[in-house]
Design a protein around this motif. Sequence first.
Motif, PDB file in Angstrom:
ATOM      1  N   GLN B  33       0.835  -1.190   0.000  1.00  0.00           N
ATOM      2  CA  GLN B  33       0.000   0.000   0.000  1.00  0.00           C
ATOM      3  C   GLN B  33       0.874   1.245   0.000  1.00  0.00           C
ATOM      4  O   GLN B  33       1.953   1.259   0.610  1.00  0.00           O
ATOM      5  N   PHE B  86       4.241   7.134   2.511  1.00  0.00           N
ATOM      6  CA  PHE B  86       4.681   5.864   3.055  1.00  0.00           C
ATOM      7  C   PHE B  86       4.329   4.724   2.115  1.00  0.00           C
ATOM      8  O   PHE B  86       3.228   4.674   1.560  1.00  0.00           O
ATOM      9  N   VAL B  90       2.853  -6.246   3.351  1.00  0.00           N
ATOM     10  CA  VAL B  90       2.619  -7.431   4.168  1.00  0.00           C
ATOM     11  C   VAL B  90       3.474  -8.541   3.572  1.00  0.00           C
ATOM     12  O   VAL B  90       3.255  -8.971   2.440  1.00  0.00           O
ATOM     13  N   LYS B  97       0.312  -8.287   8.940  1.00  0.00           N
ATOM     14  CA  LYS B  97       1.067  -7.183   9.547  1.00  0.00           C
ATOM     15  C   LYS B  97       1.670  -6.297   8.465  1.00  0.00           C
ATOM     16  O   LYS B  97       2.452  -6.760   7.644  1.00  0.00           O
ATOM     17  N   LEU B  98       1.339  -5.001   8.482  1.00  0.00           N
ATOM     18  CA  LEU B  98       1.948  -4.055   7.553  1.00  0.00           C
ATOM     19  C   LEU B  98       3.289  -3.594   8.114  1.00  0.00           C
ATOM     20  O   LEU B  98       3.348  -3.135   9.261  1.00  0.00           O
ATOM     21  N   PHE B 100       6.128  -0.815   7.480  1.00  0.00           N
ATOM     22  CA  PHE B 100       6.246   0.472   6.812  1.00  0.00           C
ATOM     23  C   PHE B 100       7.694   0.816   6.504  1.00  0.00           C
ATOM     24  O   PHE B 100       8.615   0.468   7.259  1.00  0.00           O
TER      25      PHE B 100
END
Lengths: 115, 110
Positions: B33, B86, B90, B97-98, B100
């Motif tokens: 993302q 950002f 995953v 869990k993302l 970053f």
Amino acid sequence: DTAVSQTPKYLVTQMGNDKSIKCEQNLGHDTMYWYKQDSKKFLKIMFSYNNKELIINETVPNRFSPKSPDKAHLNLHINSLELGDSAVYFCASSHILSRGYNEQFFGPGTRLTVL
Amino acid sequence: GIQVEQSPPDLILQEGANSTLRCNFSDSVNNLQWFHQNPWGQLINLFYIPSGTKQNGRLSATTVATERYSLLYISSSQTTDSGVYFCAVVNTGANSKLTFGKGITLSVRP
């Protein structure tokens, strides 16, 4: 409006106090998360719940206790607050990864300041 | 765990200019993302793009999962594009869990 909401938006408190942050989502998701953003803007996962069950628990002090009364709500309780807990806490939600599509949507954040 | 590197760390543009923001990741991913954190601190979803190319107005993104990178293109930049961008992923098998990257701070000058 469909969204992820958090309360409160700002929280200023003294060291040693206990505080809670609440999160609600009306997106029909089954998974919710807490992320912490530090003073350098770095974002890191803390916890995740799927259908009220804890599925992610990163290395977080046990003063932090998440609670999910149902799949639309995830609260974060913090005991004995320390200066280092000052940060912005974001709640997020998504479908579980196994459903194939798990775009995560974030709430507006709660800025916690510990004095 | 998976590493996510974003570049450049800071970017200053004149209004109207185009730019490319890069995200490299160290392992296979199920989700990628791009977010924009505006000056008020809100995290706004730009793209959900584990692979392929998408466009939304002046923004577009491409993820080449086999080569482990993603690019975010901003065309005809506006002052409202300022903020931190950002990239988050995953890792395959990482249970939603993302992770970053450190973000790219963009300033668009009028």
